[in-house]
Write an enzyme that holds these catalytic residues in place. Structure first.
Site, PDB file in Angstrom:
ATOM      1  CB  ILE A  20      -0.955  -0.028   1.209  1.00 59.49           C
ATOM      2  CG1 ILE A  20      -1.981  -1.170   1.035  1.00 59.49           C
ATOM      3  CG2 ILE A  20      -1.661   1.310   1.381  1.00 59.49           C
ATOM      4  CD1 ILE A  20      -2.919  -1.378   2.211  1.00 59.49           C
ATOM      5  CB  ALA A  98       0.690  -9.987  14.061  1.00 61.89           C
ATOM      6  CE1 TYR A 158      -5.945  -7.448   9.938  1.00 66.66           C
ATOM      7  CE2 TYR A 158      -6.810  -6.151  11.756  1.00 66.66           C
ATOM      8  CZ  TYR A 158      -6.005  -6.266  10.639  1.00 66.66           C
ATOM      9  OH  TYR A 158      -5.259  -5.195  10.234  1.00 66.66           O
ATOM     10  CE  LYS A 165      -3.518  -2.356  11.009  1.00 65.79           C
ATOM     11  NZ  LYS A 165      -2.297  -1.616  10.620  1.00 65.79           N
ATOM     12  NE  ARG A 195      -3.516 -12.515  -3.669  1.00 67.17           N
ATOM     13  CZ  ARG A 195      -3.297 -13.496  -4.541  1.00 67.17           C
ATOM     14  NH1 ARG A 195      -4.054 -13.632  -5.599  1.00 67.17           N
ATOM     15  NH2 ARG A 195      -2.298 -14.328  -4.350  1.00 67.17           N
ATOM     16  CG  LEU A 197       5.294  -9.887   2.173  1.00 67.92           C
ATOM     17  CD1 LEU A 197       5.418 -11.033   1.190  1.00 67.92           C
ATOM     18  CD2 LEU A 197       6.599  -9.080   2.234  1.00 67.92           C
ATOM     19  CB  ALA A 198       1.269  -7.125   5.662  1.00 68.81           C
TER      20      ALA A 198
HETATM   21  P1  NAD Z   1       3.195  -4.904   3.096  1.00 66.91           P
HETATM   22  O1  NAD Z   1       3.698  -6.241   3.552  1.00 66.91           O
HETATM   23  O2  NAD Z   1       3.476  -4.511   1.724  1.00 66.91           O
HETATM   24  O3  NAD Z   1       3.703  -3.755   4.066  1.00 66.91           O
HETATM   25  C1  NAD Z   1       4.012  -3.978   5.435  1.00 66.91           C
HETATM   26  C2  NAD Z   1       5.319  -3.276   5.677  1.00 66.91           C
HETATM   27  O4  NAD Z   1       5.656  -3.310   7.073  1.00 66.91           O
HETATM   28  C3  NAD Z   1       6.478  -3.915   4.908  1.00 66.91           C
HETATM   29  O5  NAD Z   1       7.100  -2.950   4.084  1.00 66.91           O
HETATM   30  C4  NAD Z   1       7.423  -4.344   6.011  1.00 66.91           C
HETATM   31  O6  NAD Z   1       8.776  -4.232   5.649  1.00 66.91           O
HETATM   32  C5  NAD Z   1       7.069  -3.342   7.103  1.00 66.91           C
HETATM   33  N1  NAD Z   1       7.540  -3.739   8.430  1.00 66.91           N
HETATM   34  C6  NAD Z   1       7.246  -4.880   9.117  1.00 66.91           C
HETATM   35  N2  NAD Z   1       7.946  -4.884  10.271  1.00 66.91           N
HETATM   36  C7  NAD Z   1       8.677  -3.740  10.310  1.00 66.91           C
HETATM   37  C8  NAD Z   1       9.611  -3.189  11.232  1.00 66.91           C
HETATM   38  N3  NAD Z   1       9.947  -3.812  12.357  1.00 66.91           N
HETATM   39  N4  NAD Z   1      10.160  -1.976  10.935  1.00 66.91           N
HETATM   40  C9  NAD Z   1       9.850  -1.324   9.798  1.00 66.91           C
HETATM   41  N5  NAD Z   1       8.992  -1.805   8.874  1.00 66.91           N
HETATM   42  C10 NAD Z   1       8.424  -3.004   9.145  1.00 66.91           C
HETATM   43  O7  NAD Z   1       1.613  -4.938   3.404  1.00 66.91           O
HETATM   44  P2  NAD Z   1       0.485  -3.800   3.345  1.00 66.91           P
HETATM   45  O8  NAD Z   1      -0.785  -4.553   3.297  1.00 66.91           O
HETATM   46  O9  NAD Z   1       0.815  -2.793   2.319  1.00 66.91           O
HETATM   47  O10 NAD Z   1       0.578  -3.153   4.798  1.00 66.91           O
HETATM   48  C11 NAD Z   1       0.767  -1.762   5.025  1.00 66.91           C
HETATM   49  C12 NAD Z   1      -0.184  -1.279   6.100  1.00 66.91           C
HETATM   50  O11 NAD Z   1      -1.521  -1.329   5.599  1.00 66.91           O
HETATM   51  C13 NAD Z   1      -0.194  -2.111   7.388  1.00 66.91           C
HETATM   52  O12 NAD Z   1      -0.344  -1.254   8.500  1.00 66.91           O
HETATM   53  C14 NAD Z   1      -1.447  -2.953   7.217  1.00 66.91           C
HETATM   54  O13 NAD Z   1      -1.974  -3.403   8.451  1.00 66.91           O
HETATM   55  C15 NAD Z   1      -2.345  -1.922   6.568  1.00 66.91           C
HETATM   56  N6  NAD Z   1      -3.551  -2.436   5.940  1.00 66.91           N
HETATM   57  C16 NAD Z   1      -3.475  -3.418   4.990  1.00 66.91           C
HETATM   58  C17 NAD Z   1      -4.628  -3.891   4.399  1.00 66.91           C
HETATM   59  C18 NAD Z   1      -4.565  -4.989   3.361  1.00 66.91           C
HETATM   60  O14 NAD Z   1      -5.585  -5.646   3.113  1.00 66.91           O
HETATM   61  N7  NAD Z   1      -3.443  -5.224   2.729  1.00 66.91           N
HETATM   62  C19 NAD Z   1      -5.881  -3.358   4.748  1.00 66.91           C
HETATM   63  C20 NAD Z   1      -5.935  -2.356   5.706  1.00 66.91           C
HETATM   64  C21 NAD Z   1      -4.758  -1.901   6.294  1.00 66.91           C
END
Ligand code: NAD
Length: 258
Positions: A20, A98, A158, A165, A195, A197-198
């Site tokens: 994102i 997590a 979740y 959150k 979709r 990685l997280a």
């Molecule tokens: P993503 O895996 O692309 O991003 C997660 C990021 O967190 C990665 O770049 C990872 O390197 C970083 N990270 C993890 N541990 C870390 C640490 N100790 N120090 C620094 N960085 C760290 O996945 P995403 O879905 O883009 O997640 C980004 C945010 O969006 C998160 O807060 C996630 O909860 C939130 N979010 C995601 C969704 C979804 O469906 N994908 C929906 C709502 C909110």
């Protein structure tokens, strides 16, 4: 007009082209912002190489390792901003973690260490980064974090991330109350399931996306670029009256009762 020319923006949380944060970085860049990018370093330097190649077209003027569990890396990130830019206008907090074991099964099985890890990386890191950004936001600023509906509703699997959150959204309100007098705004975007990685660590994520596609008013989920557009809005003067809020970018799913 949405114009971020002359604004310095630090974007955390880019891991790959599905992140994102990558959608947000692209839209901030398109709006004219000067970017600094951080990545989570690993021992072999793979993440550094991958993220560097990805973000190169956005011409970041800072590119730094920043593991939020490492106080020295956080301190040197903000020292570099002070030295190179002199001021910061925008902070994008777009990271969470997590243990996979804690993202399925019974919530009551959450371990103490799993709980602490999720809260430290996913929730405390916003407080930590916002605190470090505050003295550099000398001309006001905008801080944006990413949350999910699982922080206010019980969403299957979740689990501990829902608690993280909830804490994150509450932290947004406390930070907004503290920093408002300095014209620093703090908001969260609650994104629909995407979709990444997280999200692939959350049990049944594809079922969640499928459900949203059937039920959400727009009959689809959202893209990283749509989240990026809302982030750009929240970082611009067009949103100058908005702080302490959770804005849903979820194709309307949150309003539905069934
Ligand atoms: P993503 O895996 O692309 O991003 C997660 C990021 O967190 C990665 O770049 C990872 O390197 C970083 N990270 C993890 N541990 C870390 C640490 N100790 N120090 C620094 N960085 C760290 O996945 P995403 O879905 O883009 O997640 C980004 C945010 O969006 C998160 O807060 C996630 O909860 C939130 N979010 C995601 C969704 C979804 O469906 N994908 C929906 C709502 C909110």
């Amino acid at each position: 007009m949405l114009d971020l020319t002359g604004k310095n923006a630090l974007v955390t949380g880019i891991a790959n082209n599905r992140s994102i944060a990558w959608g947000i970085a692209q839209q901030l860049h398109a709006s004219g912002a000067n970017l600094g990018i951080t990545y989570l370093p690993d021992e072999k330097g793979k993440m550094e190489k991958k993220v560097a190649e990805l973000v190169e077209p956005l011409n970041p003027t800072l590119f730094l390792p920043c593991n939020v569990q490492n106080d020295e890396q956080v301190a040197s990130t903000f020292a570099a901003i002070q030295e190179k830019w002199g001021k910061l206008d925008i902070l994008i907090h777009c990271l969470a973690f997590a243990n996979k074991d804690d993202l399925s099964g019974d919530f009551s099985n959450t371990s103490r260490s799993g709980f602490t890890t999720a809260m430290e990386i996913s929730t405390y890191s916003l407080i930590q980064l916002a605190g470090a950004a505050k003295p550099l936001m000398t001309e006001g600023g905008s801080i944006v974090t990413l949350t999910y509906l699982g922080g206010v509703r019980a969403i299957p699997n979740y689990n501990v991330m829902g608690v993280a959150k909830a804490g994150l959204e509450c932290s947004v309100r406390y930070l907004a109350a503290e920093m408002g007098p300095a014209n620093i705004r703090v908001n969260a975007i609650s994104a629909g399931p995407i979709r990444t990685l997280a999200s692939s660590a959350v049990g049944g994520i594809l079922d969640m996306i499928h459900h949203v596609e059937q039920v959400a008013p727009l009959r689809r989920t959202v893209t990283q670029i749509e989240v990026g557009n809302t982030a750009a809005f929240l970082c611009s003067d067009l949103s100058s009256g908005i702080t302490g809020q959770v804005i849903y970018v979820d194709a309307g799913y949150e309003i539905m009762g069934m």
